[in-house]
Enzyme design. Structure first.
Site, PDB file in Angstrom:
ATOM      1  N   GLN A 250      17.458   4.064  75.761  1.00 61.52           N
ATOM      2  CA  GLN A 250      18.651   4.412  76.558  1.00 61.52           C
ATOM      3  C   GLN A 250      19.946   4.091  75.801  1.00 61.52           C
ATOM      4  OE1 GLN A 250      18.273   2.640  80.581  1.00 61.52           O
ATOM      5  NE2 GLN A 250      18.025   4.758  81.245  1.00 61.52           N
TER       6      GLN A 250
ATOM      7  N   THR B 268      19.897  10.343  83.622  1.00 59.05           N
ATOM      8  CA  THR B 268      19.266   9.754  82.430  1.00 59.05           C
ATOM      9  C   THR B 268      18.716  10.877  81.557  1.00 59.05           C
ATOM     10  OG1 THR B 268      17.177   9.549  83.633  1.00 59.05           O
ATOM     11  CG2 THR B 268      18.549   7.575  83.502  1.00 59.05           C
TER      12      THR B 268
ATOM     13  N   GLN C 198      18.863  -1.095  76.892  1.00 62.99           N
ATOM     14  CA  GLN C 198      17.482  -0.763  77.262  1.00 62.99           C
ATOM     15  C   GLN C 198      16.875   0.155  76.210  1.00 62.99           C
ATOM     16  OE1 GLN C 198      15.214  -1.639  79.511  1.00 62.99           O
ATOM     17  NE2 GLN C 198      13.786  -0.070  78.794  1.00 62.99           N
TER      18      GLN C 198
ATOM     19  N   PRO D  80      23.768  -2.431  89.280  1.00 66.84           N
ATOM     20  CA  PRO D  80      22.453  -2.571  89.926  1.00 66.84           C
ATOM     21  C   PRO D  80      21.367  -2.797  88.886  1.00 66.84           C
ATOM     22  CG  PRO D  80      23.552  -0.515  90.609  1.00 66.84           C
ATOM     23  CD  PRO D  80      24.295  -1.068  89.421  1.00 66.84           C
ATOM     24  N   GLY D  81      20.345  -3.517  89.299  1.00 65.51           N
ATOM     25  CA  GLY D  81      19.136  -3.591  88.484  1.00 65.51           C
ATOM     26  C   GLY D  81      18.265  -2.386  88.780  1.00 65.51           C
TER      27      GLY D  81
ATOM     28  N   TYR E 265      22.620   6.100  77.695  1.00 65.00           N
ATOM     29  CA  TYR E 265      22.871   5.597  79.053  1.00 65.00           C
ATOM     30  C   TYR E 265      23.506   4.195  79.004  1.00 65.00           C
ATOM     31  CZ  TYR E 265      21.517   4.557  83.973  1.00 65.00           C
ATOM     32  OH  TYR E 265      21.497   4.240  85.317  1.00 65.00           O
TER      33      TYR E 265
ATOM     34  N   ARG F 241      21.742  11.578  97.416  1.00 70.28           N
ATOM     35  CA  ARG F 241      20.381  11.135  97.079  1.00 70.28           C
ATOM     36  C   ARG F 241      20.432   9.711  96.526  1.00 70.28           C
ATOM     37  NH1 ARG F 241      17.257  14.058  93.089  1.00 70.28           N
ATOM     38  NH2 ARG F 241      19.160  14.539  91.956  1.00 70.28           N
TER      39      ARG F 241
ATOM     40  N   ILE G 218      16.234  -0.150  90.953  1.00 72.38           N
ATOM     41  CA  ILE G 218      16.233   0.129  92.392  1.00 72.38           C
ATOM     42  C   ILE G 218      15.199   1.230  92.664  1.00 72.38           C
ATOM     43  CG2 ILE G 218      17.689   0.792  94.361  1.00 72.38           C
ATOM     44  CD1 ILE G 218      18.658  -1.787  92.887  1.00 72.38           C
TER      45      ILE G 218
END
Ligand code: CAA
Length: 240
Positions: free
Chosen positions: A144, A86, A141, A177-178, A147, A12, A180
């Site tokens: 987060q 997350t 973040q 990655p930013g 995370y 996924r 997505i």
């Protein structure tokens, strides 16, 4: 013989795009997943890529699962540690479970998958370890802490292990990655997501395929001199 690539969380989101891109690049691909049987079945039906189910948070399950894949497909040459979850909450509301689940899957999962494969890669003097971190491991973040800590941990893991693999033809790199366009990002409240998109200079979310291209770049035999690097793919949202 085609090289064998194993992609965790490979059915996924970003992982599915990585599995498909590696297959298109000529790799024999095994995609693992943690829970969503229906998505995995649909993925195999669409792509012909074999899927395997276990939790990367469980070391013994990783050892068993990897042994099964290697018996069926051959030694794993390329490992993409993509599986991640997350459990967002402001720190004052974050529970120990939310902390632990994210650390177990996102950071210990990288250890649990890499450790059993490492001796074989050293013996064969070839390997590609590609860890999928996050912009939020680089900049932090709100909501987060768990995370961001795990994703920052992947970057440290990469830098240390790259030094150990170098003399054995094993490269270890991390992609950050930013934001997505995946289910994970779409689960963020719309107002918050719109605010985040407004901070991306490219003006949009990234596509999973844009991360997959970076993975293929690092996975091929010709990438042997690229190791220990952090590749940022985030539309200039955060420039390191
Ligand atoms: N910066 C500063 N303040 C923020 C903030 C931010 N980024 N986001 C929220 N806040 C503030 C709110 O304005 C609110 O303040 P007030 O109480 O003064 O109104 C407060 O924090 C929110 O408190 P709540 O008690 O209402 O929060 P909540 O328990 O309902 O949690 C949330 C809401 C989980 C924080 C939700 O807003 C959320 O999901 N935010 C997005 C977090 C995020 O970006 N996650 C990334 C997921 S995608 C991903 O992880 C993939 C990847 O690698 C990029």
């Amino acid at each position: 013989m085609a090289r064998v690539a194993l992609v965790t969380g490979g059915t996924r989101g970003i992982g599915a795009a990585i599995s498909k891109a590696l297959k298109d690049a000529g790799f024999t691909v095994a995609a693992t997943y943690g829970g969503n049987d229906a998505a995995a079945a649909a993925f195999t039906a669409k792509t012909g890529i074999a899927t395997y189910k276990w939790s990367v948070a469980d070391y013994d399950a990783c050892v068993e699962g990897i042994a099964r894949i290697e018996a069926e497909l051959g030694p794993v040459d390329v490992l993409v540690n993509n599986a991640g979850i997350t459990r967002d909450a402001p720190f004052h509301k974050m529970t120990r479970d939310q902390w632990q689940e994210v650390m177990d899957t996102n950071l210990s999962g990288v250890f649990n998958m890499t450790h059993p494969l490492w001796p074989g890669m050293r013996e064969r003097k070839f390997g590609r370890i590609i860890n999928i971190s996050s912009i939020n491991g680089q900049k932090g973040q709100f909501a987060q802490v768990n995370y961001s800590a795990a994703k920052a941990g992947e970057i440290g893991f990469t830098k240390a292990l790259a030094q150990e693999g170098a003399r054995y033809g094993i490269t270890v790199n991390v992609i950050a990655p930013g934001y997505i366009a995946t289910e994970m990002v779409m689960a963020v409240p719309e107002k918050v997501r719109e605010q985040i998109i407004s901070t991306i200079p490219v003006g949009r979310l990234g596509e999973p395929e844009e991360i997959a291209r970076a993975v293929v770049f690092l996975a091929v035999d010709e990438a042997g001199f690229v190791t220990g690097s952090t590749m940022t793919v985030n539309g200039a949202q955060y420039i390191t």
